[in-house]
Write a protein that holds these residues in place. Structure first.
Motif, mmCIF file in Angstrom:
data_model
loop_
_atom_site.group_PDB
_atom_site.id
_atom_site.type_symbol
_atom_site.label_atom_id
_atom_site.label_comp_id
_atom_site.label_asym_id
_atom_site.label_seq_id
_atom_site.Cartn_x
_atom_site.Cartn_y
_atom_site.Cartn_z
ATOM 1 N N UNK A 1 8.777 38.411 7.242
ATOM 2 C CA UNK A 1 10.182 39.299 7.311
ATOM 3 C C UNK A 1 10.950 38.637 7.837
ATOM 4 N N UNK A 2 11.654 38.251 7.561
ATOM 5 C CA UNK A 2 13.015 37.716 8.112
ATOM 6 C C UNK A 2 13.799 38.182 8.715
ATOM 7 N N UNK A 3 14.108 38.593 9.677
ATOM 8 C CA UNK A 3 14.974 39.758 10.284
ATOM 9 C C UNK A 3 16.002 39.167 11.392
ATOM 10 N N UNK A 4 17.332 39.539 11.059
ATOM 11 C CA UNK A 4 18.592 38.993 11.674
ATOM 12 C C UNK A 4 19.554 39.951 12.853
ATOM 13 N N UNK A 5 19.421 40.325 13.813
ATOM 14 C CA UNK A 5 20.358 41.045 14.976
ATOM 15 C C UNK A 5 21.795 41.410 14.772
ATOM 16 N N UNK A 6 21.603 42.876 14.109
ATOM 17 C CA UNK A 6 23.370 43.152 13.879
ATOM 18 C C UNK A 6 23.319 43.243 12.004
ATOM 19 N N UNK A 7 22.726 42.575 12.022
ATOM 20 C CA UNK A 7 22.464 42.963 10.151
ATOM 21 C C UNK A 7 21.407 43.949 9.790
ATOM 22 N N UNK B 1 10.668 52.264 9.941
ATOM 23 C CA UNK B 1 10.197 52.505 9.350
ATOM 24 C C UNK B 1 9.995 50.557 8.360
ATOM 25 N N UNK B 2 10.496 50.055 9.184
ATOM 26 C CA UNK B 2 9.747 48.006 9.278
ATOM 27 C C UNK B 2 7.590 47.967 9.986
ATOM 28 N N UNK C 1 10.234 45.574 18.407
ATOM 29 C CA UNK C 1 9.840 44.594 16.911
ATOM 30 C C UNK C 1 9.076 43.495 17.998
ATOM 31 N N UNK C 2 8.412 42.903 18.934
ATOM 32 C CA UNK C 2 7.808 42.028 18.738
ATOM 33 C C UNK C 2 6.472 42.149 19.564
ATOM 34 N N UNK C 3 6.973 43.356 20.271
ATOM 35 C CA UNK C 3 5.539 44.404 20.660
ATOM 36 C C UNK C 3 5.105 45.085 19.648
ATOM 37 N N UNK C 4 5.112 45.596 18.813
ATOM 38 C CA UNK C 4 4.853 46.252 18.408
ATOM 39 C C UNK C 4 4.311 45.008 16.386
ATOM 40 N N UNK C 5 4.465 44.170 16.849
ATOM 41 C CA UNK C 5 4.572 43.202 15.590
ATOM 42 C C UNK C 5 3.425 42.204 16.080
#
Length: 296
Positions: free
Chosen positions: A254-260, A289-290, A227-231
């Motif tokens: 975007x608000x992203x939560x690990x495991x959800x 896809x994100x 996520x971080x590298x691409x964002x």
């Protein structure tokens, strides 16, 4: 590839100047020694290929191991040989040994999935192939093996660049041999040695496509990417929340939560096909896809 940590061992002085040690043994016969080392440069898994699936530039091989099933994610960069040193293609029914750099993060999915650097098809009973990191004396203390490379040894590099014997020292090597001595450590004059060139870190000029190609894994048919590298490559700010991240660039957020699987997009609630996961040491991976949505 070159690892930075090499554990010295006290018996190296015994090896310098060793010309001949009585007693030879076929490589497949166990050679008992007292040398030990905690340095395990590569994780080795073994099994028989039961299934094959192609997905977005990767070929996923399902293997039946001794205790459980696992998956090998193989791409065009993966080195594939039989244990006599011949390049071949994998097929169902092959008995293989796969070597993965132990510094790579372990993907927390089931069945376990590995992205191996080298896959060896075990065919010849008289030949052995191993992968390890060899010090300046061309000794791998974990494998308890010393290489005596001479003019009869076929020496090359995975990249195809010219290689000298000195280039092998302190590096990760793929080694093919038939016989060893009964010394401590066992010694061999290898038939073939392949230098595993160091994999360069993604540089600032790398494109989004290149980053995805070099850093991905599959879960249930969904490609997961960092996520971080691409964002940040796309100009987004990434703020950690401790359980995930808020990724924003102006209006889009975007608000992203690990495991959800559920994630926030501005004031809307969206859903991933596969939940984001944290891989050691500190990378959060999300469905590709994100990233594709963020590129629009």
């Amino acid at each position: 590839m070159k690892l930075n940590k090499i554990i010295p061992f006290a018996l190296s002085a015994l090896l310098v100047g060793s010309v001949a040690v009585p007693g030879m043994t076929f490589a497949k016969e166990n050679v008992k020694t007292e040398m030990t080392s905690d340095l395990k440069a590569f994780i080795k898994v073994e099994g028989t290929i039961e299934g094959v699936e192609k997905n977005d530039g990767l070929t996923l091989y399902t293997l039946d191991g001794k205790e459980e099933q696992f998956v090998l994610a193989v791409n065009e960069e993966t080195l594939i040989y039989d244990n006599a040193g011949k390049k071949i293609k994998l097929k169902i029914g092959d008995s293989v040994s796969a070597y993965t750099d132990s510094n790579k993060p372990m993907i927390l999915i089931f069945p376990p999935q590995y992205t191996p650097d080298v896959v060896i098809v075990e065919k010849s009973e008289e030949s052995t192939a191993v992968v390890g990191i060899f010090d300046d004396e061309l000794v791998d203390p974990y494998l308890k093996l010393q290489l005596n490379v001479d003019d009869s040894s076929d020496v090359s590099s995975a990249s195809g660049d010219p290689v000298k014997v000195d280039d092998l020292k302190g590096n990760d090597l793929l080694v093919f041999y038939k016989v060893t001595t009964r010394s401590i450590p066992a010694q061999t004059s290898p038939e073939k040695v392949v230098l595993l060139d160091e994999i360069e870190a993604v540089d600032e000029d790398a494109t989004v496509e290149q980053i995805i190609e070099n850093d991905q894994y599959m879960v249930d048919g969904v490609k997961m990417v960092p996520l971080r590298l691409l964002a940040e490559k796309l100009g987004y700010a990434v703020d950690s929340t401790g359980v995930g991240a808020i990724v924003s660039k102006g209006a889009p957020s975007y608000t992203i939560t690990r495991g959800q699987k559920e994630y926030g997009y501005n004031k809307s609630l969206m859903k991933f096909e596969v939940a984001p996961e944290l891989l050691e040491p500190n990378k959060t991976y999300v469905p590709v896809a994100l990233i594709e949505e963020m590129m629009k």
